[in-house]
Write a protein that holds these residues in place. Sequence first.
Motif, PDB file in Angstrom:
ATOM      1  N   SER A 113       0.812  -1.222   0.000  1.00 19.75           N
ATOM      2  CA  SER A 113       0.000   0.000   0.000  1.00 19.75           C
ATOM      3  C   SER A 113       0.846   1.273   0.000  1.00 19.75           C
ATOM      4  O   SER A 113       0.357   2.345  -0.370  1.00 19.75           O
ATOM      5  CB  SER A 113      -0.926   0.016   1.223  1.00 19.75           C
ATOM      6  N   SER A 114       2.120   1.171   0.391  1.00 19.93           N
ATOM      7  CA  SER A 114       2.970   2.361   0.464  1.00 19.93           C
ATOM      8  C   SER A 114       3.773   2.588  -0.811  1.00 19.93           C
ATOM      9  O   SER A 114       4.518   3.564  -0.911  1.00 19.93           O
ATOM     10  CB  SER A 114       3.921   2.258   1.657  1.00 19.93           C
ATOM     11  N   LEU A 115       3.658   1.697  -1.809  1.00 22.57           N
ATOM     12  CA  LEU A 115       4.416   1.860  -3.046  1.00 22.57           C
ATOM     13  C   LEU A 115       3.924   3.076  -3.826  1.00 22.57           C
ATOM     14  O   LEU A 115       2.723   3.339  -3.912  1.00 22.57           O
ATOM     15  CB  LEU A 115       4.273   0.612  -3.927  1.00 22.57           C
ATOM     16  N   ASN A 116       4.871   3.835  -4.390  1.00 27.57           N
ATOM     17  CA  ASN A 116       4.514   4.971  -5.239  1.00 27.57           C
ATOM     18  C   ASN A 116       5.586   5.141  -6.306  1.00 27.57           C
ATOM     19  O   ASN A 116       6.593   4.418  -6.325  1.00 27.57           O
ATOM     20  CB  ASN A 116       4.332   6.250  -4.413  1.00 27.57           C
ATOM     21  N   SER A 117       5.405   6.092  -7.194  1.00 28.72           N
ATOM     22  CA  SER A 117       6.304   6.249  -8.336  1.00 28.72           C
ATOM     23  C   SER A 117       7.720   6.645  -7.927  1.00 28.72           C
ATOM     24  O   SER A 117       8.644   6.564  -8.738  1.00 28.72           O
ATOM     25  CB  SER A 117       5.738   7.290  -9.300  1.00 28.72           C
ATOM     26  N   ASN A 118       7.894   7.077  -6.680  1.00 24.22           N
ATOM     27  CA  ASN A 118       9.215   7.459  -6.195  1.00 24.22           C
ATOM     28  C   ASN A 118       9.865   6.380  -5.327  1.00 24.22           C
ATOM     29  O   ASN A 118      10.927   6.616  -4.749  1.00 24.22           O
ATOM     30  CB  ASN A 118       9.121   8.759  -5.382  1.00 24.22           C
ATOM     31  N   SER A 119       9.254   5.200  -5.249  1.00 21.60           N
ATOM     32  CA  SER A 119       9.758   4.152  -4.356  1.00 21.60           C
ATOM     33  C   SER A 119      11.096   3.583  -4.814  1.00 21.60           C
ATOM     34  O   SER A 119      11.886   3.109  -3.998  1.00 21.60           O
ATOM     35  CB  SER A 119       8.740   3.015  -4.237  1.00 21.60           C
ATOM     36  N   GLY A 120      11.363   3.579  -6.118  1.00 20.20           N
ATOM     37  CA  GLY A 120      12.636   3.059  -6.614  1.00 20.20           C
ATOM     38  C   GLY A 120      12.750   1.565  -6.419  1.00 20.20           C
ATOM     39  O   GLY A 120      11.824   0.800  -6.709  1.00 20.20           O
ATOM     40  N   THR A 121      13.883   1.115  -5.893  1.00 14.69           N
ATOM     41  CA  THR A 121      14.116  -0.302  -5.642  1.00 14.69           C
ATOM     42  C   THR A 121      13.515  -0.699  -4.301  1.00 14.69           C
ATOM     43  O   THR A 121      13.745  -0.039  -3.291  1.00 14.69           O
ATOM     44  CB  THR A 121      15.621  -0.619  -5.633  1.00 14.69           C
ATOM     45  N   VAL A 122      12.745  -1.799  -4.299  1.00 19.07           N
ATOM     46  CA  VAL A 122      12.064  -2.228  -3.081  1.00 19.07           C
ATOM     47  C   VAL A 122      12.194  -3.731  -2.900  1.00 19.07           C
ATOM     48  O   VAL A 122      12.579  -4.463  -3.817  1.00 19.07           O
ATOM     49  CB  VAL A 122      10.560  -1.859  -3.112  1.00 19.07           C
ATOM     50  N   HIS A 123      11.861  -4.183  -1.703  1.00 22.07           N
ATOM     51  CA  HIS A 123      11.760  -5.600  -1.376  1.00 22.07           C
ATOM     52  C   HIS A 123      10.342  -5.812  -0.857  1.00 22.07           C
ATOM     53  O   HIS A 123       9.930  -5.153   0.103  1.00 22.07           O
ATOM     54  CB  HIS A 123      12.791  -5.983  -0.316  1.00 22.07           C
ATOM     55  N   ILE A 124       9.600  -6.690  -1.511  1.00 25.81           N
ATOM     56  CA  ILE A 124       8.211  -6.906  -1.103  1.00 25.81           C
ATOM     57  C   ILE A 124       7.928  -8.398  -0.973  1.00 25.81           C
ATOM     58  O   ILE A 124       8.595  -9.234  -1.580  1.00 25.81           O
ATOM     59  CB  ILE A 124       7.208  -6.269  -2.105  1.00 25.81           C
ATOM     60  N   ALA A 125       6.937  -8.709  -0.175  1.00 29.72           N
ATOM     61  CA  ALA A 125       6.507 -10.094   0.019  1.00 29.72           C
ATOM     62  C   ALA A 125       4.994 -10.142  -0.042  1.00 29.72           C
ATOM     63  O   ALA A 125       4.312  -9.199   0.379  1.00 29.72           O
ATOM     64  CB  ALA A 125       6.997 -10.624   1.369  1.00 29.72           C
ATOM     65  N   VAL A 159      13.323  -9.469  -3.825  1.00 27.13           N
ATOM     66  CA  VAL A 159      14.361  -8.563  -3.347  1.00 27.13           C
ATOM     67  C   VAL A 159      14.963  -7.839  -4.545  1.00 27.13           C
ATOM     68  O   VAL A 159      15.318  -8.460  -5.543  1.00 27.13           O
ATOM     69  CB  VAL A 159      15.466  -9.345  -2.593  1.00 27.13           C
ATOM     70  N   ASN A 160      15.075  -6.510  -4.436  1.00 25.17           N
ATOM     71  CA  ASN A 160      15.618  -5.674  -5.523  1.00 25.17           C
ATOM     72  C   ASN A 160      14.681  -5.637  -6.725  1.00 25.17           C
ATOM     73  O   ASN A 160      15.132  -5.734  -7.865  1.00 25.17           O
ATOM     74  CB  ASN A 160      16.997  -6.156  -5.965  1.00 25.17           C
ATOM     75  N   ALA A 161      13.405  -5.504  -6.487  1.00 26.67           N
ATOM     76  CA  ALA A 161      12.459  -5.230  -7.566  1.00 26.67           C
ATOM     77  C   ALA A 161      12.355  -3.710  -7.723  1.00 26.67           C
ATOM     78  O   ALA A 161      12.676  -2.956  -6.804  1.00 26.67           O
ATOM     79  CB  ALA A 161      11.097  -5.835  -7.242  1.00 26.67           C
ATOM     80  N   ARG A 162      11.910  -3.260  -8.873  1.00 23.61           N
ATOM     81  CA  ARG A 162      11.872  -1.821  -9.138  1.00 23.61           C
ATOM     82  C   ARG A 162      10.442  -1.358  -9.419  1.00 23.61           C
ATOM     83  O   ARG A 162       9.738  -1.958 -10.239  1.00 23.61           O
ATOM     84  CB  ARG A 162      12.772  -1.468 -10.323  1.00 23.61           C
ATOM     85  N   VAL A 163      10.042  -0.299  -8.737  1.00 25.05           N
ATOM     86  CA  VAL A 163       8.699   0.254  -8.900  1.00 25.05           C
ATOM     87  C   VAL A 163       8.704   1.266 -10.044  1.00 25.05           C
ATOM     88  O   VAL A 163       9.554   2.151 -10.103  1.00 25.05           O
ATOM     89  CB  VAL A 163       8.220   0.930  -7.601  1.00 25.05           C
ATOM     90  N   LYS A 164       7.741   1.104 -10.975  1.00 26.35           N
ATOM     91  CA  LYS A 164       7.613   2.040 -12.093  1.00 26.35           C
ATOM     92  C   LYS A 164       6.166   2.489 -12.224  1.00 26.35           C
ATOM     93  O   LYS A 164       5.242   1.766 -11.859  1.00 26.35           O
ATOM     94  CB  LYS A 164       8.072   1.377 -13.396  1.00 26.35           C
ATOM     95  N   GLU A 165       6.001   3.673 -12.778  1.00 25.97           N
ATOM     96  CA  GLU A 165       4.647   4.207 -12.967  1.00 25.97           C
ATOM     97  C   GLU A 165       3.972   3.520 -14.147  1.00 25.97           C
ATOM     98  O   GLU A 165       4.583   3.323 -15.203  1.00 25.97           O
ATOM     99  CB  GLU A 165       4.711   5.716 -13.196  1.00 25.97           C
ATOM    100  N   ALA A 166       2.724   3.142 -13.958  1.00 24.88           N
ATOM    101  CA  ALA A 166       1.944   2.493 -15.013  1.00 24.88           C
ATOM    102  C   ALA A 166       0.870   3.462 -15.517  1.00 24.88           C
ATOM    103  O   ALA A 166       0.910   4.659 -15.239  1.00 24.88           O
ATOM    104  CB  ALA A 166       1.326   1.205 -14.478  1.00 24.88           C
ATOM    105  N   LYS A 167      -0.086   2.931 -16.220  1.00 26.04           N
ATOM    106  CA  LYS A 167      -1.153   3.769 -16.767  1.00 26.04           C
ATOM    107  C   LYS A 167      -2.050   4.299 -15.650  1.00 26.04           C
ATOM    108  O   LYS A 167      -2.156   3.722 -14.575  1.00 26.04           O
ATOM    109  CB  LYS A 167      -1.990   2.960 -17.754  1.00 26.04           C
ATOM    110  N   ALA A 168      -2.700   5.423 -15.940  1.00 28.62           N
ATOM    111  CA  ALA A 168      -3.684   6.015 -15.030  1.00 28.62           C
ATOM    112  C   ALA A 168      -3.096   6.353 -13.665  1.00 28.62           C
ATOM    113  O   ALA A 168      -3.795   6.379 -12.653  1.00 28.62           O
ATOM    114  CB  ALA A 168      -4.888   5.081 -14.863  1.00 28.62           C
ATOM    115  N   GLY A 169      -1.771   6.611 -13.623  1.00 30.38           N
ATOM    116  CA  GLY A 169      -1.150   7.035 -12.381  1.00 30.38           C
ATOM    117  C   GLY A 169      -0.886   5.931 -11.378  1.00 30.38           C
ATOM    118  O   GLY A 169      -0.418   6.198 -10.272  1.00 30.38           O
ATOM    119  N   THR A 170      -1.181   4.688 -11.734  1.00 33.39           N
ATOM    120  CA  THR A 170      -0.905   3.579 -10.822  1.00 33.39           C
ATOM    121  C   THR A 170       0.566   3.170 -10.961  1.00 33.39           C
ATOM    122  O   THR A 170       1.287   3.668 -11.809  1.00 33.39           O
ATOM    123  CB  THR A 170      -1.805   2.376 -11.141  1.00 33.39           C
TER     124      THR A 170
END
Length: 279
Positions: A183-195, A254-265
């Motif tokens: 829920s905290s992911l956004n276009s500025n998150s960069g590299t993240v680790h999620i489960a 681990v070391n996944a990258r967050v990118k902006e998708a369509k409609a601001g998601t």
Amino acid sequence: MTTQDLIAEIQAKNSQISQNQILEQLEAERTKTDGLLGDETLLRLIAAKLGVQVSQTTFQLNNIISSGCLFAGLYDVNVAGRLIAVFPVKNFSGEEKSGKLATLMIGDNDGLLRVVLWNEKAELVEKGELKAGQIVKLSHGYTRDDRYGKTELHLGTKGIIELESSEKNSVCPSLNQFTTRISSLNSNSGTVHIAGVVKAVFGKTGFTRNNDNDGVVMRFALRDDSGETTVVVWNEKVIELEKLFRESVHLLLVNARVKEAKAGTVEVHVDSNTYISVQ
């Protein structure tokens, strides 16, 4: 080189800072590192923060150092933590030398540290002796900055890798302590680790790259207790993930990258730099 020599060199290369200001920063760093680092090492850290390059020397750091206290140019460094990710071995060759390397991610109470194992140390990964979740002590390493300016630890011929006893599990951070809530992911998150849990698989699609080589991409939905996101998997990672894949499987990325998708998601992208583990 003495402490006073370093202070004089810092002042000579940055005339805007006074000796008293350097000494104040030195005392603050002593408190922050709880006495684990000597004044010479701390002054080099202060110099690096000021953008000053001082004369190099060899450090003897016999204690375990927290990842947050490391900076480039240290030698004989000892760290300890939990193995968060173990990447496959890569072979390299060139005009001057050839060999193999493997990359680890370890976590301690200060965060994550990238570790590069060279040649015979990398063979421990090939043999399956190093696995995510283990607690390790890494001795006699040296530090460098990667291409993004982030400090990493290297272990070569002199390096030693020791598995710590399970009794230290309670004092080492768990794998999940390093993950970001979806829920905290956004276009500025960069590299993240999620489960999270795989909720739906959207299939894979082939494509042709600009260099006329074929590629493949796959998408799936990943959910944790805070929300859901789309994960986009590229090329060789599609093949790796298909062997593990099914709905309702728990994954650590681990070391996944967050990118902006369509409609601001936003969506999470998995490529060759990402470590995937079934939890």
